[in-house]
Design a protein around this motif. Structure first.
Motif, PDB file in Angstrom:
ATOM      1  N   VAL A  83       0.861  -1.184   0.000  1.00 56.53           N
ATOM      2  CA  VAL A  83       0.000   0.000   0.000  1.00 56.53           C
ATOM      3  C   VAL A  83       0.892   1.227   0.000  1.00 56.53           C
ATOM      4  O   VAL A  83       1.795   1.351   0.840  1.00 56.53           O
ATOM      5  CB  VAL A  83      -0.923   0.024   1.236  1.00 56.53           C
ATOM      6  N   LEU A  84       0.671   2.131  -0.938  1.00 52.15           N
ATOM      7  CA  LEU A  84       1.458   3.351  -1.017  1.00 52.15           C
ATOM      8  C   LEU A  84       0.756   4.439  -0.209  1.00 52.15           C
ATOM      9  O   LEU A  84      -0.441   4.681  -0.378  1.00 52.15           O
ATOM     10  CB  LEU A  84       1.624   3.798  -2.468  1.00 52.15           C
ATOM     11  N   VAL A  85       1.512   5.094   0.658  1.00 52.61           N
ATOM     12  CA  VAL A  85       0.966   6.136   1.526  1.00 52.61           C
ATOM     13  C   VAL A  85       1.812   7.391   1.368  1.00 52.61           C
ATOM     14  O   VAL A  85       3.040   7.327   1.478  1.00 52.61           O
ATOM     15  CB  VAL A  85       0.965   5.694   3.005  1.00 52.61           C
ATOM     16  N   ARG A  86       1.172   8.515   1.114  1.00 54.85           N
ATOM     17  CA  ARG A  86       1.881   9.789   1.047  1.00 54.85           C
ATOM     18  C   ARG A  86       1.607  10.568   2.334  1.00 54.85           C
ATOM     19  O   ARG A  86       0.448  10.778   2.707  1.00 54.85           O
ATOM     20  CB  ARG A  86       1.426  10.596  -0.164  1.00 54.85           C
ATOM     21  N   THR A  87       2.659  10.980   3.012  1.00 53.04           N
ATOM     22  CA  THR A  87       2.530  11.728   4.258  1.00 53.04           C
ATOM     23  C   THR A  87       3.073  13.141   4.069  1.00 53.04           C
ATOM     24  O   THR A  87       3.580  13.495   2.996  1.00 53.04           O
ATOM     25  CB  THR A  87       3.293  11.030   5.396  1.00 53.04           C
ATOM     26  N   ASP A  88       2.976  13.938   5.134  1.00 50.67           N
ATOM     27  CA  ASP A  88       3.524  15.296   5.085  1.00 50.67           C
ATOM     28  C   ASP A  88       5.004  15.333   5.423  1.00 50.67           C
ATOM     29  O   ASP A  88       5.611  16.406   5.492  1.00 50.67           O
ATOM     30  CB  ASP A  88       2.753  16.217   6.032  1.00 50.67           C
ATOM     31  N   GLY A  89       5.608  14.145   5.658  1.00 52.17           N
ATOM     32  CA  GLY A  89       7.033  14.080   5.932  1.00 52.17           C
ATOM     33  C   GLY A  89       7.442  14.383   7.351  1.00 52.17           C
ATOM     34  O   GLY A  89       8.644  14.431   7.645  1.00 52.17           O
ATOM     35  N   THR A  90       6.494  14.570   8.256  1.00 49.74           N
ATOM     36  CA  THR A  90       6.825  14.899   9.646  1.00 49.74           C
ATOM     37  C   THR A  90       7.119  13.635  10.436  1.00 49.74           C
ATOM     38  O   THR A  90       6.739  12.529  10.052  1.00 49.74           O
ATOM     39  CB  THR A  90       5.677  15.663  10.298  1.00 49.74           C
ATOM     40  N   ASP A  91       7.778  13.826  11.579  1.00 49.22           N
ATOM     41  CA  ASP A  91       8.080  12.694  12.456  1.00 49.22           C
ATOM     42  C   ASP A  91       6.807  12.095  13.032  1.00 49.22           C
ATOM     43  O   ASP A  91       6.733  10.884  13.265  1.00 49.22           O
ATOM     44  CB  ASP A  91       9.010  13.133  13.589  1.00 49.22           C
ATOM     45  N   ALA A  92       5.798  12.941  13.249  1.00 47.42           N
ATOM     46  CA  ALA A  92       4.536  12.439  13.797  1.00 47.42           C
ATOM     47  C   ALA A  92       3.876  11.464  12.835  1.00 47.42           C
ATOM     48  O   ALA A  92       3.339  10.429  13.237  1.00 47.42           O
ATOM     49  CB  ALA A  92       3.601  13.613  14.098  1.00 47.42           C
ATOM     50  N   ALA A  93       3.926  11.778  11.525  1.00 48.19           N
ATOM     51  CA  ALA A  93       3.342  10.873  10.531  1.00 48.19           C
ATOM     52  C   ALA A  93       4.102   9.561  10.486  1.00 48.19           C
ATOM     53  O   ALA A  93       3.517   8.480  10.389  1.00 48.19           O
ATOM     54  CB  ALA A  93       3.341  11.548   9.163  1.00 48.19           C
ATOM     55  N   ALA A  94       5.435   9.633  10.582  1.00 49.81           N
ATOM     56  CA  ALA A  94       6.233   8.415  10.571  1.00 49.81           C
ATOM     57  C   ALA A  94       5.943   7.555  11.786  1.00 49.81           C
ATOM     58  O   ALA A  94       5.819   6.330  11.685  1.00 49.81           O
ATOM     59  CB  ALA A  94       7.722   8.771  10.518  1.00 49.81           C
TER      60      ALA A  94
END
Length: 254
Positions: A83-94
């Protein structure tokens, strides 16, 4: 997240009994936008699907892309492989993704970004097999060319001996043969570049959308150095061996 290079329609409509097709498939199979096509899925089930998008990167993604709903129930495990997921690149998203994976056995989170410290552990085995096959084939080709150059130079012992008898010094003979090696290397590099330019341009346009290929910058000078070294060694070494034999003895042996 996945750029197929859509030229007609849109992937947002890829739901239910729908497919996206490459431009080549659309032209050859008459499967334009809005047309219905007959497909046979992996388990042998025949389905009718409507074309909702046409894309131009068929070499990279294949001729047909199915919607998830259409493929559901027709695969071996009926599970999503990734599953491909695009995040905002923040540590919280990771951290959120890592927590999600921790609660589900067998689920792993990996980044699709290039990693400078990558050791190639995620590279599919077939890639290494293909690479090894290409290296072996190129090695055999290089050995064959080197053998022909050595044999051709060794057959010129009488010529070298005659040059020495008329006053040519060993240094002058070596200089002449080195110039010939430079000509051979230059001809090989120029002809190889010209012959590979068109195929590489077509592959680059098909896979990358540009006429120049991708790859490490050191590869081109490494290939050029290999060609030059092969030409020099396969001509210089037999020449030095021929110069060790007295000219008169070399001519009597012919």
């Amino acid at each position: 997240m996945v750029d197929l290079g859509v030229t007609e329609g849109g992937l947002d409509r890829l739901t239910g009994a729908t497919v996206a097709v490459s431009g080549e498939a659309a032209r050859t199979r008459g499967a334009g936008l809005g047309e219905r096509v007959r497909l046979v899925l992996g388990d042998g089930t025949g389905v009718d699907a409507r074309v909702v998008a046409v894309y131009d990167r068929g070499l990279g993604f294949g001729p047909v892309v199915l919607s998830r709903e259409l493929a559901a129930g027709h695969t071996t495990t009926d599970l999503d492989q990734s599953v491909l997921v695009r995040t905002d690149g923040t540590d919280a998203a990771a951290r959120g993704l890592m927590a999600l994976a921790a609660d589900r056995a067998g689920l792993a989170v990996t980044s699709t970004a290039p990693d400078a410290d990558s050791t190639g552990e995620d590279t599919p085995p077939e890639v290494w097999v293909n690479l090894a096959t290409v290296v072996v084939l190129l090695g055999y080709l290089l050995l064959g060319i080197a053998d022909k150059l050595v044999a051709a130079t060794a057959q010129r012992r009488a010529e070298i001996a005659a040059l020495r008898l008329v006053g040519t010094t060993p240094r002058q003979v070596r200089a002449m043969m080195r110039r010939e090696a430079a000509v051979v290397a230059a001809a090989a590099l120029v002809s190889g570049s010209l012959l590979s330019a068109l195929p590489l341009a077509l592959l680059g346009q098909g896979f990358l959308g540009r006429p120049w290929p991708a790859g490490p910058a050191w590869l081109l000078p490494a290939v050029a150095a290999t060609v030059v070294l092969t030409a020099y060694a396969t001509i210089e070494l037999p020449t030095r061996h021929a110069l060790r034999t007295p000219p008169a003895d070399a001519l009597r042996a012919v």
